[in-house]
Scaffold this active site. Structure first.
Site, mmCIF file in Angstrom:
data_model
loop_
_atom_site.group_PDB
_atom_site.id
_atom_site.type_symbol
_atom_site.label_atom_id
_atom_site.label_comp_id
_atom_site.label_asym_id
_atom_site.label_seq_id
_atom_site.Cartn_x
_atom_site.Cartn_y
_atom_site.Cartn_z
ATOM 1 N N PRO A 1 -4.733 0.687 -0.649
ATOM 2 C CG PRO A 1 -5.009 1.018 -2.892
ATOM 3 C CD PRO A 1 -3.999 1.037 -1.834
ATOM 4 C CD GLU A 2 -4.842 -5.490 2.471
ATOM 5 O OE1 GLU A 2 -5.411 -6.550 2.185
ATOM 6 O OE2 GLU A 2 -3.937 -5.397 3.298
#
Length: 271
Positions: free
Chosen positions: A2-3
């Site tokens: 995840p960004e």
DNA sequence: CAAAGGTCCTGCTCGC
DNA sequence: TGCGAGCAGGACCTTT
């Protein structure tokens, strides 16, 4: 995984399935994530309704009347909405069951993620209270970055990835934004002009926004068992492209290490 | 020495 | 001297 774009896409994906739903059960299979999942979480959460599903930086917040669940996906975490009959797999550490026969499942092989509980305003929680502005908000401006960087000797890329400066800019998007803005990632943050910070802020905002839009199309259906993220299939200009030709000038992309993270850049286009 | 999308914590140095 | 801010490095984990 995840960004910020994927965290936001995850938030949007789970929200319609759990908002205003009542928690019927909580299962913790592996409590040892970044921090232990609180032993009291189940007793606090069961019978509560999810009142809001929010995001602050890369944290997802599940508000109830009794308190708030703080979720972080770390490096390898993902969230799914599943039927309650779907059996857990190896790295499925945590489930929240709901009254609509669905469950929210956290999978996180590396276990750098977190599941926490707070009774107070989560924005005042230790992990959240000192976070920088949201990159897509009006608080994230060239003037802000310019002012805060005046006495900073760190490299701009390191500054950009500091969540106390601005949240949500991870390794991929720090690399991509600096390329787009034509700034060398090694440049000292204190030696960048206001005009160039304006370029950088524009790049960060437009790249994150585009990624959220792409994530939104590929991650739309969280009810499927394989809600694999796909946004990073997008064309990345430099990230992971060591030795490939720069899309602008054709010179080979360089890879270096900064603050123990990989940096990709074009030494010709980024000064 | 392998690297991976995160980030907190510790301990050091520096400047007031 | 003491104190806070800034900074580098280590730590946490599993999979490919």
């Amino acid at each position: 995984m995840p960004e910020l774009p994927e965290v936001e896409t995850s938030r949007r994906g789970i929200e319609p399935h759990i908002l205003n739903r009542t928690v019927t059960d909580v299962i913790v299979r592996q409590k040892n994530l970044r921090w232990p999942i609180p032993a009291t979480l189940k007793s606090q959460l069961v019978n509560q309704k999810i009142r809001q599903v929010e995001r602050r930086g890369k944290y997802i917040l599940l508000y109830t009347d009794a308190g708030t669940v703080i979720l972080h996906l770390g490096m390898s975490g993902s969230l799914r909405i599943l039927k309650q009959s779907v059996p857990p797999e190896k790295h499925d550490h945590f489930d929240i069951f709901f009254s609509n026969n669905k469950l929210l499942r956290l999978r996180d092989p590396r276990r750098f993620g977190a599941v926490l509980w707070t009774k107070k305003d989560p924005l005042k929680h230790k992990l959240l209270c000192d976070l920088g502005p949201e990159p897509l908000s009006n608080d994230f401006t060239a003037e802000y970055l310019f002012a805060i960087s005046r006495k900073r000797s760190v490299a701009i890329k390191t500054l950009l990835m500091n969540s106390h400066i601005v949240v949500g800019v991870g390794n991929i998007y720090a690399n991509e934004s600096l390329f787009s803005a034509g700034i060398n990632p090694k440049r000292a943050a204190s030696k960048i002009s206001l005009n160039r910070y304006q370029q950088l802020v524009n790049s960060v905002k437009s790249i994150l926004q585009l990624s959220i839009e792409q994530g939104g199309t590929t991650l739309r259906d969280f009810t499927q068992e394989d809600g694999k993220p796909g946004y990073f299939q997008q064309t990345l200009a430099v990230y992971g492209r060591t030795s490939e030709p720069c899309p602008v000038c054709g010179k080979p992309i360089k890879k270096i290490s900064q603050a123990q993270r990989s940096t990709f850049y074009c030494s010709h286009c980024q000064k």
